[in-house]
Design a protein around this motif. Structure first.
Motif, PDB file in Angstrom:
ATOM      1  N   ILE A   1      75.001  29.442 -10.300  1.00 38.51           N
ATOM      2  CA  ILE A   1      74.148  28.599  -9.470  1.00 38.51           C
ATOM      3  C   ILE A   1      74.333  29.080  -8.035  1.00 38.51           C
ATOM      4  O   ILE A   1      75.453  29.123  -7.534  1.00 38.51           O
ATOM      5  N   PHE A   2      73.232  29.489  -7.403  1.00 42.00           N
ATOM      6  CA  PHE A   2      73.320  29.945  -6.024  1.00 42.00           C
ATOM      7  C   PHE A   2      73.292  28.761  -5.069  1.00 42.00           C
ATOM      8  O   PHE A   2      72.604  27.770  -5.301  1.00 42.00           O
ATOM      9  N   LEU A   3      74.081  28.891  -4.017  1.00 37.44           N
ATOM     10  CA  LEU A   3      74.118  27.921  -2.927  1.00 37.44           C
ATOM     11  C   LEU A   3      73.549  28.624  -1.712  1.00 37.44           C
ATOM     12  O   LEU A   3      73.996  29.716  -1.364  1.00 37.44           O
ATOM     13  N   THR A   4      72.570  28.029  -1.075  1.00 31.94           N
ATOM     14  CA  THR A   4      71.965  28.694   0.074  1.00 31.94           C
ATOM     15  C   THR A   4      71.682  27.719   1.203  1.00 31.94           C
ATOM     16  O   THR A   4      71.185  26.621   0.965  1.00 31.94           O
ATOM     17  N   ALA A   5      72.026  28.139   2.400  1.00 29.92           N
ATOM     18  CA  ALA A   5      71.694  27.359   3.589  1.00 29.92           C
ATOM     19  C   ALA A   5      70.367  27.838   4.148  1.00 29.92           C
ATOM     20  O   ALA A   5      69.672  27.098   4.839  1.00 29.92           O
TER      21      ALA A   5
ATOM     22  N   GLY B   1      75.746  37.342  -1.571  1.00 34.41           N
ATOM     23  CA  GLY B   1      75.760  36.758  -2.909  1.00 34.41           C
ATOM     24  C   GLY B   1      74.892  37.498  -3.907  1.00 34.41           C
ATOM     25  O   GLY B   1      75.244  37.610  -5.081  1.00 34.41           O
ATOM     26  N   ILE B   2      73.757  38.032  -3.460  1.00 31.49           N
ATOM     27  CA  ILE B   2      72.867  38.764  -4.362  1.00 31.49           C
ATOM     28  C   ILE B   2      73.571  40.027  -4.855  1.00 31.49           C
ATOM     29  O   ILE B   2      73.557  40.349  -6.048  1.00 31.49           O
ATOM     30  N   GLU B   3      74.217  40.750  -3.947  1.00 26.79           N
ATOM     31  CA  GLU B   3      74.942  41.966  -4.334  1.00 26.79           C
ATOM     32  C   GLU B   3      76.135  41.625  -5.235  1.00 26.79           C
ATOM     33  O   GLU B   3      76.396  42.299  -6.232  1.00 26.79           O
TER      34      GLU B   3
ATOM     35  N   HIS C   1      64.054  33.423  -5.013  1.00 24.36           N
ATOM     36  CA  HIS C   1      63.328  34.162  -6.053  1.00 24.36           C
ATOM     37  C   HIS C   1      64.131  35.364  -6.534  1.00 24.36           C
ATOM     38  O   HIS C   1      64.166  35.641  -7.736  1.00 24.36           O
ATOM     39  N   SER C   2      64.785  36.063  -5.618  1.00 22.35           N
ATOM     40  CA  SER C   2      65.634  37.204  -6.012  1.00 22.35           C
ATOM     41  C   SER C   2      66.741  36.734  -6.942  1.00 22.35           C
ATOM     42  O   SER C   2      67.033  37.377  -7.954  1.00 22.35           O
TER      43      SER C   2
END
Length: 120
Positions: A77-81, A60-62, A89-90
């Motif tokens: 909006i990032f979704l993270t498990a 997702g960051i890339e 932070h990134s």
């Protein structure tokens, strides 16, 4: 007219769940990879992206970095498990407007999305 939200996640269950949660209020587009997300962003009207961080191939960051080259004005909006603070932070440093830790409550997702659209 309904806003268009692109949901990007390599897990089909997460895609289906998110479509069910958001589908009443928004037009939901789905992508199961970063590459597919970039194609949809170039070819379809998108008002917001919900982007999973941990995906095989292009994470997702890339994906977000590449997206910024031609769609910098679309809120993400990032979704993270993972919940790894460095991932979050990134994402925020790159310009993400918010993040949600999976699994999230449907009301929380709806609230965050609505808040971002109110800012615009």
């Amino acid at each position: 007219m309904k806003k268009h939200i692109l949901v990007v996640d390599d897990d089909n269950m997460n895609l289906a769940r998110t479509r069910i949660i958001l589908g009443k209020d928004y037009d939901v587009l789905l992508a199961d990879s970063g590459i597919e997300a970039l194609v949809k962003l170039r070819n379809e009207k998108v008002d917001m992206v919900l982007l999973d961080i941990d995906m095989p191939g292009m994470n997702g960051i890339e994906t977000f970095g590449r997206m910024k080259e031609f769609a910098a004005d679309i809120p993400v909006i990032f979704l993270t498990a993972s919940g790894l603070e460095e991932d979050v932070h990134s994402a925020i440093k790159l310009g993400a407007v918010n993040y949600l830790k999976k699994p999230y409550q449907p009301q929380e997702l709806l609230k965050r999305v609505a808040q971002e659209f109110e800012k615009a």
